[in-house]
Design a protein around this motif. Structure first.
Motif, PDB file in Angstrom:
ATOM      1  N   SER A   1       8.038 -17.583 -22.013  1.00 45.01           N
ATOM      2  CA  SER A   1       8.108 -18.784 -21.176  1.00 45.01           C
ATOM      3  C   SER A   1       9.411 -19.559 -21.351  1.00 45.01           C
TER       4      SER A   1
ATOM      5  N   LYS B   1       4.818 -22.469 -10.753  1.00 47.68           N
ATOM      6  CA  LYS B   1       5.322 -23.832 -10.501  1.00 47.68           C
ATOM      7  C   LYS B   1       6.157 -23.870  -9.221  1.00 47.68           C
ATOM      8  N   VAL B   2       7.049 -22.902  -9.040  1.00 55.83           N
ATOM      9  CA  VAL B   2       7.894 -22.882  -7.842  1.00 55.83           C
ATOM     10  C   VAL B   2       7.050 -22.626  -6.595  1.00 55.83           C
TER      11      VAL B   2
ATOM     12  N   ASN C   1      11.627 -17.934  -2.075  1.00 47.79           N
ATOM     13  CA  ASN C   1      12.665 -18.687  -1.357  1.00 47.79           C
ATOM     14  C   ASN C   1      12.904 -18.205   0.068  1.00 47.79           C
TER      15      ASN C   1
ATOM     16  N   THR D   1       1.599 -19.058 -15.109  1.00 54.04           N
ATOM     17  CA  THR D   1       2.199 -19.775 -16.231  1.00 54.04           C
ATOM     18  C   THR D   1       1.486 -19.436 -17.533  1.00 54.04           C
TER      19      THR D   1
ATOM     20  N   PRO E   1      14.097 -18.295 -16.278  1.00 56.83           N
ATOM     21  CA  PRO E   1      14.809 -19.421 -15.657  1.00 56.83           C
ATOM     22  C   PRO E   1      13.899 -20.371 -14.888  1.00 56.83           C
ATOM     23  N   PHE E   2      12.687 -19.937 -14.571  1.00 58.37           N
ATOM     24  CA  PHE E   2      11.711 -20.774 -13.865  1.00 58.37           C
ATOM     25  C   PHE E   2      10.341 -20.136 -14.029  1.00 58.37           C
ATOM     26  N   LEU E   3       9.310 -20.854 -13.609  1.00 61.40           N
ATOM     27  CA  LEU E   3       7.944 -20.342 -13.648  1.00 61.40           C
ATOM     28  C   LEU E   3       7.480 -20.086 -12.215  1.00 61.40           C
ATOM     29  N   ASN E   4       7.056 -18.861 -11.940  1.00 57.40           N
ATOM     30  CA  ASN E   4       6.667 -18.487 -10.575  1.00 57.40           C
ATOM     31  C   ASN E   4       5.603 -19.415 -10.001  1.00 57.40           C
TER      32      ASN E   4
ATOM     33  N   SER F   1       5.343 -25.760  -5.649  1.00 57.31           N
ATOM     34  CA  SER F   1       6.287 -26.757  -5.123  1.00 57.31           C
ATOM     35  C   SER F   1       6.767 -26.405  -3.724  1.00 57.31           C
TER      36      SER F   1
END
Length: 232
Positions: A173, A182-183, A144, A164, A177-180, A186
């Motif tokens: 999984s 994937k983020v 971020n 993933t 809170p999220f998948l590295n 994105s």
């Protein structure tokens, strides 16, 4: 004065909303620190809240702790400054550091991802021609970070982190809170992948990232080589 490296560690001891323990993955800190100290660099330690850093109990198993990691872990300096009494971001002057390194362990998924003080430290070090490094879940600390123009720092950059498929294989999984991966994708990163749980490191300019718990030594060695070339 010796060149200084800032190592970032988690304060989180369990997956949010559960009794499932996590924390810092010991080798991802101690293996990196061992290489850097042997190369003559000075290490400081910071965490989102400062103070105590919990260790993931799984990372303490004999199969994950080699002799050099154990030797570093048992030093008074590492146990005091690296685990018991880390600095808070407000105590850190980014101008003092050649590089910042985000360690992993699932705990970082909860306290690195949206931490603006850590993001500001990372960006300041990057803007002064320093290196941004991470290993495994530690990539969460860079996902971020935004440049002055508002773009994500990782956009268009080759990076890696815990994949993933590795998250699925680890059985966590549904706890994260999220998948590295994937983020990262994105946010425009070129996410690179090696074999699961085998050392894999990617460098893109002043970004050096490792995929998994097998990678911290290689991240450190690549950083040492870059810093020595920079000094020469």
């Amino acid at each position: 004065m010796h060149q200084k490296i800032l190592v970032v560690e988690t304060n989180v001891a369990n997956f949010a909303g559960t009794n499932h323990l996590t924390g810092l993955w010991l080798g991802e800190s101690a293996e990196f620190v061992t290489v850097m100290e042997h190369a003559g660099f000075t290490i400081d330690y910071v965490s989102p809240n400062g103070g105590y850093v919990p260790l993931d109990p799984r990372s303490m198993k004999d199969s994950y702790v080699n002799d050099e990691t154990l030797k570093t872990y048992l030093t008074n300096d590492y146990q005091s400054r690296g685990l018991a009494a880390t600095l808070s971001p407000q105590q850190v002057n980014p101008a003092d550091y050649e590089a910042i390194y985000f360690t992993g362990g699932h705990g970082v998924m909860f306290d690195f991802f949206n931490n603006q003080p850590l993001q500001k430290l990372a960006l300041s070090i990057y803007e002064q021609n320093g290196y941004l490094c991470s290993v495994c879940h530690g990539i969460a600390g860079l996902l971020n970070v935004k440049l002055a123009n508002g773009n994500y720092l990782i956009t268009g950059k080759k990076i890696t982190g815990f994949t993933t498929s590795e998250e699925l294989l680890s059985g966590n999984s549904k706890r994260v809170p999220f998948l590295n991966e994937k983020v990262a994708t994105s946010h425009g990163a070129d996410f690179q992948k090696g074999m699961p749980f085998k050392s894999f490191v990617v460098q893109d300019g002043h970004l050096i990232t490792g995929q998994n718990p097998a990678s911290p030594k290689e991240v450190a060695e690549k950083l040492v080589a870059n810093l020595k070339n920079k000094k020469d």
